[in-house]
Write a protein that holds these residues in place. Structure first.
Motif, PDB file in Angstrom:
ATOM      1  N   PHE A   1      13.174  22.484  -7.053  1.00  0.00           N
ATOM      2  CA  PHE A   1      13.094  22.668  -5.610  1.00  0.00           C
ATOM      3  C   PHE A   1      13.198  21.295  -4.958  1.00  0.00           C
ATOM      4  O   PHE A   1      12.530  20.352  -5.375  1.00  0.00           O
ATOM      5  N   ARG A   2      14.055  21.183  -3.944  1.00  0.00           N
ATOM      6  CA  ARG A   2      14.227  19.931  -3.201  1.00  0.00           C
ATOM      7  C   ARG A   2      14.003  20.214  -1.719  1.00  0.00           C
ATOM      8  O   ARG A   2      14.422  21.247  -1.194  1.00  0.00           O
ATOM      9  N   PHE A   3      13.353  19.283  -1.053  1.00  0.00           N
ATOM     10  CA  PHE A   3      13.073  19.408   0.377  1.00  0.00           C
ATOM     11  C   PHE A   3      13.167  18.026   1.001  1.00  0.00           C
ATOM     12  O   PHE A   3      12.707  17.043   0.413  1.00  0.00           O
ATOM     13  N   MET A   4      13.750  17.962   2.186  1.00  0.00           N
ATOM     14  CA  MET A   4      13.783  16.702   2.925  1.00  0.00           C
ATOM     15  C   MET A   4      13.465  16.959   4.391  1.00  0.00           C
ATOM     16  O   MET A   4      13.841  17.984   4.946  1.00  0.00           O
ATOM     17  N   LYS A   5      12.761  15.996   4.988  1.00  0.00           N
ATOM     18  CA  LYS A   5      12.446  16.038   6.411  1.00  0.00           C
ATOM     19  C   LYS A   5      12.799  14.681   7.005  1.00  0.00           C
ATOM     20  O   LYS A   5      12.403  13.637   6.481  1.00  0.00           O
ATOM     21  N   ALA A   6      13.560  14.711   8.096  1.00  0.00           N
ATOM     22  CA  ALA A   6      14.011  13.475   8.745  1.00  0.00           C
ATOM     23  C   ALA A   6      12.830  12.660   9.264  1.00  0.00           C
ATOM     24  O   ALA A   6      11.823  13.213   9.714  1.00  0.00           O
ATOM     25  N   ILE A   7      12.985  11.335   9.203  1.00  0.00           N
ATOM     26  CA  ILE A   7      12.005  10.413   9.778  1.00  0.00           C
ATOM     27  C   ILE A   7      12.636   9.814  11.036  1.00  0.00           C
ATOM     28  O   ILE A   7      13.587   9.034  10.949  1.00  0.00           O
TER      29      ILE A   7
ATOM     30  N   GLN B   1       6.529  15.628  -6.189  1.00  0.00           N
ATOM     31  CA  GLN B   1       6.957  14.230  -6.096  1.00  0.00           C
ATOM     32  C   GLN B   1       7.437  13.963  -4.676  1.00  0.00           C
ATOM     33  O   GLN B   1       8.403  14.562  -4.212  1.00  0.00           O
ATOM     34  N   ILE B   2       6.748  13.068  -3.984  1.00  0.00           N
ATOM     35  CA  ILE B   2       7.102  12.698  -2.616  1.00  0.00           C
ATOM     36  C   ILE B   2       7.688  11.289  -2.640  1.00  0.00           C
ATOM     37  O   ILE B   2       7.191  10.417  -3.349  1.00  0.00           O
ATOM     38  N   SER B   3       8.718  11.075  -1.841  1.00  0.00           N
ATOM     39  CA  SER B   3       9.258   9.721  -1.684  1.00  0.00           C
ATOM     40  C   SER B   3       9.824   9.582  -0.276  1.00  0.00           C
ATOM     41  O   SER B   3       9.946  10.557   0.457  1.00  0.00           O
ATOM     42  N   ARG B   4      10.131   8.353   0.083  1.00  0.00           N
ATOM     43  CA  ARG B   4      10.841   8.066   1.330  1.00  0.00           C
ATOM     44  C   ARG B   4      12.178   7.480   0.936  1.00  0.00           C
ATOM     45  O   ARG B   4      12.235   6.589   0.083  1.00  0.00           O
ATOM     46  N   VAL B   5      13.248   7.978   1.534  1.00  0.00           N
ATOM     47  CA  VAL B   5      14.587   7.507   1.195  1.00  0.00           C
ATOM     48  C   VAL B   5      15.372   7.191   2.472  1.00  0.00           C
ATOM     49  O   VAL B   5      15.106   7.749   3.528  1.00  0.00           O
ATOM     50  N   SER B   6      16.327   6.289   2.319  1.00  0.00           N
ATOM     51  CA  SER B   6      17.192   5.934   3.439  1.00  0.00           C
ATOM     52  C   SER B   6      18.453   5.280   2.896  1.00  0.00           C
ATOM     53  O   SER B   6      18.395   4.550   1.904  1.00  0.00           O
ATOM     54  N   VAL B   7      19.578   5.539   3.560  1.00  0.00           N
ATOM     55  CA  VAL B   7      20.802   4.840   3.179  1.00  0.00           C
ATOM     56  C   VAL B   7      20.723   3.376   3.609  1.00  0.00           C
ATOM     57  O   VAL B   7      21.383   2.519   3.041  1.00  0.00           O
ATOM     58  N   LYS B   8      19.883   3.105   4.615  1.00  0.00           N
ATOM     59  CA  LYS B   8      19.605   1.735   5.045  1.00  0.00           C
ATOM     60  C   LYS B   8      18.170   1.417   4.620  1.00  0.00           C
ATOM     61  O   LYS B   8      17.283   1.262   5.449  1.00  0.00           O
ATOM     62  N   ASN B   9      17.975   1.323   3.316  1.00  0.00           N
ATOM     63  CA  ASN B   9      16.619   1.134   2.803  1.00  0.00           C
ATOM     64  C   ASN B   9      16.187  -0.320   2.857  1.00  0.00           C
ATOM     65  O   ASN B   9      16.996  -1.231   2.808  1.00  0.00           O
ATOM     66  N   ARG B  10      14.909  -0.484   2.959  1.00  0.00           N
ATOM     67  CA  ARG B  10      14.306  -1.820   2.910  1.00  0.00           C
ATOM     68  C   ARG B  10      14.001  -2.173   1.465  1.00  0.00           C
ATOM     69  O   ARG B  10      14.243  -3.272   1.015  1.00  0.00           O
TER      70      ARG B  10
ATOM     71  N   THR C   1       0.795  -1.226   0.000  1.00  0.00           N
ATOM     72  CA  THR C   1       0.000   0.000   0.000  1.00  0.00           C
ATOM     73  C   THR C   1       0.829   1.279   0.000  1.00  0.00           C
ATOM     74  O   THR C   1       0.405   2.286  -0.562  1.00  0.00           O
ATOM     75  N   ALA C   2       1.987   1.278   0.619  1.00  0.00           N
ATOM     76  CA  ALA C   2       2.766   2.505   0.808  1.00  0.00           C
ATOM     77  C   ALA C   2       3.094   3.210  -0.512  1.00  0.00           C
ATOM     78  O   ALA C   2       2.976   4.436  -0.609  1.00  0.00           O
ATOM     79  N   SER C   3       3.492   2.452  -1.516  1.00  0.00           N
ATOM     80  CA  SER C   3       3.837   3.072  -2.802  1.00  0.00           C
ATOM     81  C   SER C   3       2.628   3.754  -3.436  1.00  0.00           C
ATOM     82  O   SER C   3       2.737   4.855  -3.979  1.00  0.00           O
ATOM     83  N   ALA C   4       1.471   3.105  -3.353  1.00  0.00           N
ATOM     84  CA  ALA C   4       0.251   3.703  -3.908  1.00  0.00           C
ATOM     85  C   ALA C   4      -0.124   4.977  -3.150  1.00  0.00           C
ATOM     86  O   ALA C   4      -0.508   5.981  -3.765  1.00  0.00           O
ATOM     87  N   LEU C   5       0.003   4.941  -1.830  1.00  0.00           N
ATOM     88  CA  LEU C   5      -0.301   6.137  -1.032  1.00  0.00           C
ATOM     89  C   LEU C   5       0.659   7.278  -1.374  1.00  0.00           C
ATOM     90  O   LEU C   5       0.258   8.446  -1.416  1.00  0.00           O
ATOM     91  N   THR C   6       1.916   6.934  -1.631  1.00  0.00           N
ATOM     92  CA  THR C   6       2.899   7.943  -2.024  1.00  0.00           C
ATOM     93  C   THR C   6       2.492   8.592  -3.343  1.00  0.00           C
ATOM     94  O   THR C   6       2.524   9.819  -3.475  1.00  0.00           O
ATOM     95  N   GLU C   7       2.103   7.785  -4.292  1.00  0.00           N
ATOM     96  CA  GLU C   7       1.694   8.297  -5.604  1.00  0.00           C
ATOM     97  C   GLU C   7       0.439   9.167  -5.496  1.00  0.00           C
ATOM     98  O   GLU C   7       0.359  10.236  -6.106  1.00  0.00           O
TER      99      GLU C   7
ATOM    100  N   ARG D   1      15.746   7.280  10.660  1.00  0.00           N
ATOM    101  CA  ARG D   1      15.534   6.088   9.850  1.00  0.00           C
ATOM    102  C   ARG D   1      15.650   6.398   8.367  1.00  0.00           C
ATOM    103  O   ARG D   1      15.808   5.507   7.536  1.00  0.00           O
ATOM    104  N   GLY D   2      15.533   7.635   8.022  1.00  0.00           N
ATOM    105  CA  GLY D   2      15.574   8.076   6.638  1.00  0.00           C
ATOM    106  C   GLY D   2      14.942   9.448   6.566  1.00  0.00           C
ATOM    107  O   GLY D   2      14.975  10.192   7.541  1.00  0.00           O
ATOM    108  N   ALA D   3      14.341   9.753   5.420  1.00  0.00           N
ATOM    109  CA  ALA D   3      13.711  11.065   5.267  1.00  0.00           C
ATOM    110  C   ALA D   3      12.611  11.006   4.223  1.00  0.00           C
ATOM    111  O   ALA D   3      12.641  10.174   3.313  1.00  0.00           O
ATOM    112  N   PHE D   4      11.663  11.902   4.375  1.00  0.00           N
ATOM    113  CA  PHE D   4      10.710  12.182   3.311  1.00  0.00           C
ATOM    114  C   PHE D   4      11.427  13.137   2.378  1.00  0.00           C
ATOM    115  O   PHE D   4      12.092  14.073   2.824  1.00  0.00           O
ATOM    116  N   SER D   5      11.319  12.896   1.091  1.00  0.00           N
ATOM    117  CA  SER D   5      11.996  13.719   0.114  1.00  0.00           C
ATOM    118  C   SER D   5      10.978  14.251  -0.895  1.00  0.00           C
ATOM    119  O   SER D   5      10.127  13.496  -1.364  1.00  0.00           O
TER     120      SER D   5
END
Length: 189
Positions: A134-140, A81-90, A66-72, A180-184
């Motif tokens: 424009f780029r924006f990130m918020k820590a998770i 464009q919203i995404s979730r990113v992490s250097v330790k990604n699942r 569900t998460a990918s669909a909710l992101t879209e 844990r990562g960030a919203f981008s």
């Protein structure tokens, strides 16, 4: 006299442009924060519902299906464009690009300096393919409930389901309060 007035007006124009640019950036930051809050609120609600219905194993299905669909949906709703990113990604699709990696590293430095993870965010206008973006990130931050699937001591059944869905999973071993990562957010200008 006309030259003095003209010179005074010309000296104000750069200041006016700077104020307008600052106002535009602030509006984009606020829009990004609102979009992230909307998306996260929806995702969190789905995860909480799944946790009540069947615990972490059911919640994993929400993330996986569900998460990918909710992101879209949120991206389209807010026109960014919203995404979730992490250097330790699942999910390998959530790997950060070079700019995001740099920002995540700065987030870790800010956390180490004592900044509250809940408040850590960053925005910038960058050039991409000759166009401004424009780029924006918020820590998770890692919360208590997150540890059930992202912590150091994960239940065997949960770990097995994660291994099944995400064979390249790197999103484990977190402690309470870790980033844990960030919203981008990306938005062409």
């Amino acid at each position: 006299m006309k030259k003095v007035v003209a010179a005074a007006l010309l000296s104000v124009l750069p200041l006016t442009a700077a104020v307008a640019a600052d106002a535009d950036m602030q509006a984009r930051v606020e829009k990004s924060k609102a979009a992230i809050a909307d998306f996260f609120g929806t995702l969190k609600g789905e995860l909480e519902k799944a946790m009540k219905e069947g615990g972490p194993l059911t919640a994993i299905n929400v993330c996986h299906k569900t998460a990918s669909a909710l992101t879209e949906i949120s991206s389209q709703k807010h026109g960014i464009q919203i995404s979730r990113v992490s250097v330790k990604n699942r999910n390998p699709n959530n790997a950060p690009d070079a700019w995001e990696q740099g920002v995540l590293a700065k987030f870790e430095e800010r956390k180490a300096a004592g900044e509250d993870v809940q408040a850590i965010a960053y925005s910038e206008v960058v050039e991409k393919d000759g166009r401004k973006q424009f780029r924006f990130m918020k820590a998770i931050p890692t919360g208590e409930v997150c540890l059930k699937c992202h912590g150091e001591a994960i239940d065997e059944k949960v770990a097995a389901k994660l291994d099944e869905y995400y064979p390249q999973d790197k999103a484990r071993g977190y402690k309470l309060g870790d980033i844990r990562g960030a919203f981008s957010v990306k938005q062409d200008m």
